[in-house]
Design an enzyme around this catalytic site. Structure first.
Site, mmCIF file in Angstrom:
data_model
loop_
_atom_site.group_PDB
_atom_site.id
_atom_site.type_symbol
_atom_site.label_atom_id
_atom_site.label_comp_id
_atom_site.label_asym_id
_atom_site.label_seq_id
_atom_site.Cartn_x
_atom_site.Cartn_y
_atom_site.Cartn_z
ATOM 1 N N PHE A 45 0.796 -1.217 0.000
ATOM 2 C CA PHE A 45 0.000 0.000 0.000
ATOM 3 C C PHE A 45 0.835 1.277 0.000
ATOM 4 O O PHE A 45 0.315 2.350 -0.254
ATOM 5 C CB PHE A 45 -0.941 0.025 1.210
ATOM 6 C CG PHE A 45 -1.998 -1.038 1.165
ATOM 7 C CD1 PHE A 45 -2.648 -1.344 -0.004
ATOM 8 C CD2 PHE A 45 -2.344 -1.732 2.312
ATOM 9 C CE1 PHE A 45 -3.624 -2.312 -0.055
ATOM 10 C CE2 PHE A 45 -3.324 -2.708 2.286
ATOM 11 C CZ PHE A 45 -3.967 -3.001 1.103
ATOM 12 N N ASP A 149 -6.198 -10.997 6.497
ATOM 13 C CA ASP A 149 -4.969 -10.938 5.696
ATOM 14 C C ASP A 149 -3.757 -11.330 6.548
ATOM 15 O O ASP A 149 -2.709 -10.683 6.486
ATOM 16 C CB ASP A 149 -4.775 -9.542 5.099
ATOM 17 C CG ASP A 149 -3.807 -9.538 3.918
ATOM 18 O OD1 ASP A 149 -3.567 -10.617 3.337
ATOM 19 O OD2 ASP A 149 -3.281 -8.460 3.579
#
Length: 294
Positions: A45, A149
């Site tokens: 990210f 995750d």
């Protein structure tokens, strides 16, 4: 540049969360305008910088959107456990989205088990396996959180190699009596995701347990589940491990770096627990409370 944000954050962030907000100018000054010399690394990210804390600056083209950013801030601000990485602050100005975490000096677990395996003896690996972060998320906090995750790169290690769960952008908060959620947007990391989540979008504490089982097998074998191949076969890590267990040859699964200095019964118990966690049947998988008990 036009702001990417589509939400009125004044209305969706709690008062408790807003206490963590930090001005962008302060972060820019502290990181020396996000200089290369302060860069710790780059994730999916964005880039992470070190000062006395870890500053995660999301890329403008990051796949982590507004919902995930808000989700991570709101959830992690409420977590207080030695096996979850603490959020110290955040910044939301214009197109900037920044998270400020406690600094964990030994980076992520994947760097050790796939690059520096020789530095991980069995005692350290076992300490990482029995960390109670996931049990806390599922049953030990005032919240019930499904991480969605869990993987080696989202386990951070402090100076004493204690594990901490990080990256809650995909996490979901459940009601106390809620057992399962559904989504049409499958997000996570293939290889760690449970089959019912990949195929039908169903997620629960048991889908996190599946990810935990995969992670334990990686820690023990020193092999990535995503790239493991047995000789010329296309056999993946989980099926190879399961077949080895059934054939009574599970000891050959152990990372060659661990040929000494470990307890045979202890490591075999961990392999057994991991295989119980990655069963295809959701109902047959262990809970994290059962894992802790075993």
């Amino acid at each position: 540049m036009q702001s990417q944000f589509n939400y009125n954050y004044d209305t969706i962030f709690s008062t408790e969360t807003y206490d963590l907000q930090v001005p962008f100018r302060s972060i820019r000054d502290a990181t020396n305008d996000f200089s290369e010399s302060n860069k710790l690394g780059r994730g999916g990210f964005g880039v992470v910088y070190r000062i006395d804390v870890a500053v995660k600056r999301l890329s403008r083209d990051s796949s982590q959107g507004d919902i995930e950013f808000k989700n991570e801030v709101e959830l992690v601000a409420k977590l207080h456990h030695r096996n979850s990485v603490r959020l110290l602050g955040f910044c939301l100005e214009g197109s900037e989205r920044i998270l400020i975490y406690q600094f964990v000096p030994n980076a992520s677990l994947d760097h050790f088990i796939f690059v520096k395996r020789e530095q991980l003896d069995w005692d350290i690996r076992y300490k990482i396996i029995i960390g109670r972060g996931l049990l806390y998320l599922h049953e030990g906090s005032r919240l019930k959180i499904i991480h969605r995750d869990l993987k080696a790169s989202n386990i951070l290690l402090d100076s004493e190699m204690n594990p901490g769960i990080a990256d809650f952008g995909l996490a979901r908060l459940f009601d106390t009596d809620q057992t399962r959620g559904e989504t049409n947007r499958i997000a996570g990391t293939y290889g760690y995701m449970a089959p019912e989540y990949v195929m039908r979008g169903h997620f629960s504490v048991k889908s996190d347990v599946y990810s935990f089982g995969v992670l334990v097998l990686e820690i023990i074998t020193g092999q990535k589940n995503s790239s493991f191949r047995h000789e010329e076969d296309a056999e993946v890590l989980l099926s190879y491990d399961l077949n080895s267990w059934r054939e009574g040859t599970a000891l050959k699964l152990i990372d060659p770096m661990l040929r000494s200095g470990f307890s045979g019964p202890e490591i075999m118990r961990c392999i057994h627990i991991a295989l119980l966690c990655v069963q295809q049947s959701v109902a047959a998988r262990l809970t994290m409370a059962a894992v802790n008990h075993m």
